[in-house]
Design an enzyme around this catalytic site. Structure first.
Site, PDB file in Angstrom:
ATOM      1  N   HIS A  90      -3.410   7.164   2.199  1.00 38.25           N
ATOM      2  CA  HIS A  90      -3.782   5.843   1.682  1.00 38.25           C
ATOM      3  C   HIS A  90      -5.162   5.494   2.226  1.00 38.25           C
ATOM      4  O   HIS A  90      -5.459   5.752   3.395  1.00 38.25           O
ATOM      5  CB  HIS A  90      -2.750   4.809   2.133  1.00 38.25           C
ATOM      6  CG  HIS A  90      -3.175   3.403   1.852  1.00 38.25           C
ATOM      7  ND1 HIS A  90      -3.577   2.997   0.603  1.00 38.25           N
ATOM      8  CD2 HIS A  90      -3.282   2.321   2.659  1.00 38.25           C
ATOM      9  CE1 HIS A  90      -3.905   1.715   0.655  1.00 38.25           C
ATOM     10  NE2 HIS A  90      -3.741   1.287   1.889  1.00 38.25           N
TER      11      HIS A  90
ATOM     12  N   CYS B 228       0.817  -1.225   0.000  1.00 33.19           N
ATOM     13  CA  CYS B 228       0.000   0.000   0.000  1.00 33.19           C
ATOM     14  C   CYS B 228       0.849   1.274   0.000  1.00 33.19           C
ATOM     15  O   CYS B 228       0.344   2.352  -0.293  1.00 33.19           O
ATOM     16  CB  CYS B 228      -0.947   0.005   1.189  1.00 33.19           C
ATOM     17  SG  CYS B 228      -2.096  -1.358   1.121  1.00 33.19           S
TER      18      CYS B 228
ATOM     19  N   ASN C  64     -10.108  -0.116  -0.759  1.00 34.04           N
ATOM     20  CA  ASN C  64      -8.650  -0.055  -0.698  1.00 34.04           C
ATOM     21  C   ASN C  64      -8.087  -0.658  -1.994  1.00 34.04           C
ATOM     22  O   ASN C  64      -8.137  -1.873  -2.181  1.00 34.04           O
ATOM     23  CB  ASN C  64      -8.173  -0.830   0.532  1.00 34.04           C
ATOM     24  CG  ASN C  64      -6.662  -0.802   0.703  1.00 34.04           C
ATOM     25  OD1 ASN C  64      -5.936  -0.383  -0.189  1.00 34.04           O
ATOM     26  ND2 ASN C  64      -6.198  -1.264   1.843  1.00 34.04           N
TER      27      ASN C  64
HETATM   28  O1  UT7 Z   1      -3.966  -1.294   3.342  1.00 38.93           O
HETATM   29  C1  UT7 Z   1      -3.100  -2.228   3.956  1.00 38.93           C
HETATM   30  C2  UT7 Z   1      -3.129  -2.077   5.408  1.00 38.93           C
HETATM   31  N1  UT7 Z   1      -4.360  -2.588   5.932  1.00 38.93           N
HETATM   32  C3  UT7 Z   1      -5.041  -1.904   6.835  1.00 38.93           C
HETATM   33  O2  UT7 Z   1      -4.661  -0.809   7.155  1.00 38.93           O
HETATM   34  C4  UT7 Z   1      -6.247  -2.558   7.432  1.00 38.93           C
HETATM   35  C5  UT7 Z   1      -6.201  -2.424   8.908  1.00 38.93           C
HETATM   36  N2  UT7 Z   1      -7.263  -3.159   9.601  1.00 38.93           N
HETATM   37  C6  UT7 Z   1      -8.541  -2.773   9.530  1.00 38.93           C
HETATM   38  O3  UT7 Z   1      -8.897  -1.873   8.822  1.00 38.93           O
HETATM   39  C7  UT7 Z   1      -9.522  -3.450  10.462  1.00 38.93           C
HETATM   40  O4  UT7 Z   1      -8.819  -4.268  11.358  1.00 38.93           O
HETATM   41  C8  UT7 Z   1     -10.593  -4.314   9.737  1.00 38.93           C
HETATM   42  C9  UT7 Z   1     -11.527  -3.417   8.954  1.00 38.93           C
HETATM   43  C10 UT7 Z   1      -9.917  -5.312   8.799  1.00 38.93           C
HETATM   44  C11 UT7 Z   1     -11.414  -5.088  10.764  1.00 38.93           C
HETATM   45  O5  UT7 Z   1     -11.989  -4.161  11.688  1.00 38.93           O
HETATM   46  P1  UT7 Z   1     -11.834  -4.361  13.255  1.00 38.93           P
HETATM   47  O6  UT7 Z   1     -12.546  -3.253  13.885  1.00 38.93           O
HETATM   48  O7  UT7 Z   1     -10.363  -4.524  13.560  1.00 38.93           O
HETATM   49  O8  UT7 Z   1     -12.619  -5.707  13.478  1.00 38.93           O
HETATM   50  P2  UT7 Z   1     -12.129  -7.020  14.235  1.00 38.93           P
HETATM   51  O9  UT7 Z   1     -11.290  -7.843  13.326  1.00 38.93           O
HETATM   52  O10 UT7 Z   1     -11.613  -6.670  15.583  1.00 38.93           O
HETATM   53  O11 UT7 Z   1     -13.517  -7.741  14.427  1.00 38.93           O
HETATM   54  C12 UT7 Z   1     -14.544  -7.206  15.288  1.00 38.93           C
HETATM   55  C13 UT7 Z   1     -15.746  -8.125  15.229  1.00 38.93           C
HETATM   56  C14 UT7 Z   1     -15.412  -9.595  15.434  1.00 38.93           C
HETATM   57  O12 UT7 Z   1     -16.508 -10.189  16.087  1.00 38.93           O
HETATM   58  P3  UT7 Z   1     -16.460 -10.452  17.682  1.00 38.93           P
HETATM   59  O13 UT7 Z   1     -15.289 -11.317  17.903  1.00 38.93           O
HETATM   60  O14 UT7 Z   1     -16.341  -9.077  18.299  1.00 38.93           O
HETATM   61  O15 UT7 Z   1     -17.780 -11.108  17.932  1.00 38.93           O
HETATM   62  C15 UT7 Z   1     -15.289 -10.123  14.038  1.00 38.93           C
HETATM   63  O16 UT7 Z   1     -15.542 -11.516  13.973  1.00 38.93           O
HETATM   64  O17 UT7 Z   1     -16.343  -8.045  13.926  1.00 38.93           O
HETATM   65  C16 UT7 Z   1     -16.366  -9.346  13.329  1.00 38.93           C
HETATM   66  N3  UT7 Z   1     -16.122  -9.210  11.909  1.00 38.93           N
HETATM   67  C17 UT7 Z   1     -17.072  -8.930  11.002  1.00 38.93           C
HETATM   68  N4  UT7 Z   1     -18.400  -8.742  11.121  1.00 38.93           N
HETATM   69  C18 UT7 Z   1     -19.091  -8.458   9.999  1.00 38.93           C
HETATM   70  C19 UT7 Z   1     -14.933  -9.267  11.264  1.00 38.93           C
HETATM   71  N5  UT7 Z   1     -15.101  -9.036   9.951  1.00 38.93           N
HETATM   72  C20 UT7 Z   1     -16.419  -8.822   9.769  1.00 38.93           C
HETATM   73  C21 UT7 Z   1     -17.204  -8.529   8.635  1.00 38.93           C
HETATM   74  N6  UT7 Z   1     -18.533  -8.356   8.808  1.00 38.93           N
HETATM   75  N7  UT7 Z   1     -16.681  -8.411   7.400  1.00 38.93           N
END
Ligand code: UT7
Length: 330
Positions: A257, A117, A287
């Site tokens: 980004h 990225c 992204n």
């Molecule tokens: O460009 C390259 C660099 N990449 C980045 O900068 C990305 C950085 N990371 C992120 O943007 C975020 O971590 C994500 C958008 C990928 C995920 O968001 P998050 O707030 O970190 O979510 P999480 O992984 O902590 O998940 C929170 C909850 C979980 O459920 P529980 O355990 O709280 O019940 C996940 O299972 O949300 C759940 N979850 C989803 N729910 C609905 C994870 N993915 C999804 C989804 N839809 N797609």
């Protein structure tokens, strides 16, 4: 004292495929919902290159052709093409060479640059240094990714985030002190475990087993990447401002980004910038990896003024991250 030779962006081109993949489409494919995706990432839809036989080079060519048209530029005048991508057409040759052939840049040398990225930022810095050396006059820097070619559309952790697109700039010498001023670029390979593709490289060549295990798709452990990204992108942007005694008031635009709206917000806050000064198009393109920053410049090009101080900031796989300060040249 004479003004030093600088490298300035003198034109921008962009391309996104027509096909839209909306959050509502994704609701039918994986266990997710529009509200979750929008509140956690800021994304509503992304573009997908669906036509069979089309690859990253085809999107890059469209973006570059816009520059050739705008500048009435003969492709034979291009000295170099630097292509930032993690989705090359093939493992080799470099996609930059394929692009050069397609646009008829017969006098240009070209190579790909892999910094995920942050690829466009690293490539822009590389191209700028070539110009500043005095040896080259016209360099195309293109950021392109066909992320849909490496995304598992059954994996909700990644398929909601990424989209396809290309953005390109023309770099030329500037004697007015405008253009590329400085950058701070960083890498930390310990981030590899959180964001990578397991197979298809020399470590794990493609085999029936790697295909069955879905190891040719992008893997992301989102939370640690998020934590590093918030800190990395904000810290390096603040460091660049401090280094040059600049404050948020001096900056016309932040070009971040587009990975996650929350990461963008954190960076803008840290730089003391109101959100009105931040280019954001993540809601419609998601992204697009190396293409996000040039796609923003492409969309905002008509609102940029000569002399504007602009900060580009990125964070991505590697980890790689950084920020660059430009004075807009036209
Ligand atoms: O460009 C390259 C660099 N990449 C980045 O900068 C990305 C950085 N990371 C992120 O943007 C975020 O971590 C994500 C958008 C990928 C995920 O968001 P998050 O707030 O970190 O979510 P999480 O992984 O902590 O998940 C929170 C909850 C979980 O459920 P529980 O355990 O709280 O019940 C996940 O299972 O949300 C759940 N979850 C989803 N729910 C609905 C994870 N993915 C999804 C989804 N839809 N797609």
């Amino acid at each position: 004292m004479s003004t030093p030779l600088r490298a300035a962006i003198t034109a921008v081109g962009g391309y996104v495929p027509e096909t839209k993949l909306t959050n509502f489409d994704l609701e039918k494919m994986v266990d997710t919902n529009d509200e979750w995706i929008r509140s956690r990432t800021g994304i509503s839809e992304r573009r997908i290159l669906r036509e069979p036989g089309k690859a990253s080079s085809d999107m890059a060519v469209k973006a570059i052709e816009e520059i050739l048209r705008k500048k009435n530029l003969d492709p034979l005048e291009i000295d170099c093409i630097i292509c930032a991508t993690v989705t090359p057409d093939m493992v080799f040759p470099a996609t930059a060479n394929i692009i050069g052939n397609k646009i008829g840049a017969k006098n240009a040398f070209g190579f790909d640059l892999g910094a995920a990225c942050s690829g466009f930022l690293f490539a822009l810095t590389t191209g700028s240094n070539f110009i500043e050396s005095g040896r080259y006059k016209k360099i195309i820097v293109v950021g392109v990714d066909k992320m849909s070619s490496i995304i598992d559309y059954t994996d909700r952790a990644t398929c909601i985030i990424f989209g396809d697109g290309a953005g390109a700039v023309l770099l030329e010498p500037n004697m007015e002190g405008l253009g590329y001023q400085d950058s701070i670029l960083k890498s930390d390979g310990s981030g590899c475990e959180f964001l990578h593709i397991k197979a298809g490289g020399s470590l794990k060549p493609a085999s029936i087993e790697t295909v069955m295990a879905k190891e040719h798709y992008a893997f992301q452990d989102g939370q640690p990447v998020f934590k590093f990204a918030v800190k990395g992108m904000a810290d390096v942007s603040a460091e660049l401002l401090e280094k040059h005694n600049l404050t948020g008031d001096d900056i016309a635009w932040l070009v971040p980004h587009q990975a996650n709206l929350r990461i963008i917000d954190a960076t803008a806050n840290r730089m003391g910038l109101p959100i009105e000064k931040v280019m954001i198009n993540i809601q419609k393109y998601g992204n697009t990896t190396a293409a996000t920053i040039p796609l923003c410049l492409w969309e905002w090009e008509s609102r940029l003024n000569k002399g504007d101080n602009i900060v580009l900031a990125a964070f991505g796989g590697g980890f790689t991250w950084g920020a660059a300060w430009l004075k807009w040249a036209y």
